[in-house]
Write an enzyme that holds these catalytic residues in place. Structure first.
Site, short mmCIF file in Angstrom:
data_model
loop_
_atom_site.label_atom_id
_atom_site.label_comp_id
_atom_site.label_asym_id
_atom_site.label_seq_id
_atom_site.Cartn_x
_atom_site.Cartn_y
_atom_site.Cartn_z
N SER A 7 0.84 -1.20 0.00
CA SER A 7 0.00 0.00 0.00
C SER A 7 0.88 1.25 0.00
O SER A 7 1.59 1.53 0.97
CB SER A 7 -0.90 0.01 1.23
N HIS A 32 -1.48 -1.38 -4.04
CA HIS A 32 -2.74 -0.89 -3.46
C HIS A 32 -2.65 0.62 -3.28
O HIS A 32 -1.69 1.13 -2.70
CB HIS A 32 -2.94 -1.58 -2.10
N ASP A 34 -4.67 4.02 -1.94
CA ASP A 34 -5.74 4.46 -1.04
C ASP A 34 -6.15 5.89 -1.36
O ASP A 34 -5.35 6.82 -1.19
CB ASP A 34 -5.24 4.40 0.41
N MET A 36 -8.60 9.00 -0.41
CA MET A 36 -9.40 9.51 0.71
C MET A 36 -9.87 10.93 0.40
O MET A 36 -9.10 11.73 -0.15
CB MET A 36 -8.56 9.53 1.98
N HIS A 65 -8.48 1.61 -3.85
CA HIS A 65 -9.43 1.55 -2.73
C HIS A 65 -9.99 2.95 -2.50
O HIS A 65 -9.29 3.83 -2.01
CB HIS A 65 -8.65 1.03 -1.51
N MET A 67 -11.95 5.46 -0.57
CA MET A 67 -12.59 5.81 0.71
C MET A 67 -13.20 7.19 0.52
O MET A 67 -12.76 8.18 1.10
CB MET A 67 -11.53 5.79 1.82
N MET A 136 -11.87 -4.45 5.98
CA MET A 136 -10.99 -3.52 6.71
C MET A 136 -10.71 -4.10 8.10
O MET A 136 -11.64 -4.43 8.84
CB MET A 136 -11.66 -2.15 6.85
N ASP A 174 -7.14 -5.52 4.89
CA ASP A 174 -6.51 -4.20 4.75
C ASP A 174 -6.38 -3.51 6.10
O ASP A 174 -7.38 -3.08 6.68
CB ASP A 174 -7.36 -3.35 3.79
#
Ligand code: DX5
Ligand code: ZN
Length: 215
Positions: A7, A32, A34, A36, A65, A67, A136, A174
């Site tokens: 990640s 990965h 992330d 946000m 991913h 979020m 998660m 994760d």
């Protein structure tokens, strides 16, 4: 052997090209990313141009991913930035079936992420439509948190749901994955380990990835 997905949230953003080279030279099959938005989670990470830049430096499976709230608005943009898998949060999607159809129609694998407190049973009716479930194991928003122990039980529950129906759905874990708890997580039924801090903050990240793959 579990799929390892380093990640990049824990990577050194000043040295992204070298971090990509490290992942390329490792046995990791995925990476990965992330995303946000400061609304769905109380943090802001990075966005589309960074995904596109990392994508251009690697041919590993690009696992994004989201979020974020209203992920449907951005699904096509993330596909264009190079996402192979696009994962949305069940808690952010009142019309989850529509989001999944959209992701698949854009040519990506569809993932659904669930927060630690969200029961996996909520996935029952939609499970046959998804390619990947991101369970998660920390509250999303930050890297470097401790693995929440009760989420191990959720891995087992989801594994049973998938196997009983003979579905082809990957279970991704994760948050808070370390060399100490990874074997237990795999034994509970995980297929994919997202690993941020444990890989990127290690002295020898390629070796840590190799060790995770031996479990
Ligand atoms: C947390 C992110 C994770 C995070 C994991 O919101 O979804 O992917 O990068 O980082 P570690 O492995 O440090 O817990
Ligand atoms: Zn993540």
């Amino acid at each position: 052997m579990a799929i390892i997905a380093p990640s990049f949230l824990a990577s050194d953003f000043l040295r992204l090209a070298e971090e990509c080279n490290m992942v390329n030279s490792s046995g990791a099959q995925w990476l990965h990313l992330d995303i946000m938005d400061g609304h769905f989670v109380p943090n802001i990470s990075f966005g589309l141009p960074v995904v596109a830049a990392i994508r251009s430096a690697t041919s590993k499976v690009c696992d994004v991913h989201l979020m974020i709230e209203e992920p449907g608005i951005y699904a096509e943009a993330f596909r264009n930035a190079g996402a192979d898998n696009l994962c949305v949060h069940i808690e952010a999607c009142p019309h989850l079936h529509r989001n999944i159809q959209q992701i698949k129609s854009l040519g990506m694998k569809a993932g659904v992420a669930v927060n630690p407190h969200t029961p996996v049973g909520l996935l029952s009716d939609i499970l046959h439509e998804v390619d990947l479930v991101n369970l998660m194991s920390v509250n999303p928003g930050f890297g470097g948190q401790q693995f929440i122990p009760f989420t191990l039980r959720k891995i087992q529950q989801l594994r049973t749901m998938i196997d009983e129906r003979n579905l082809n759905v990957l279970i991704e874990i994760d948050g808070g994955v370390t060399l100490n708890n990874a074997a237990e997580i795999i034994a509970a039924g995980a297929d994919v380990l997202v690993v941020g801090t444990t890989v990127f903050k290690a002295k020898d990240p390629v070796d840590v990835i190799a060790q995770l793959q031996k479990l």
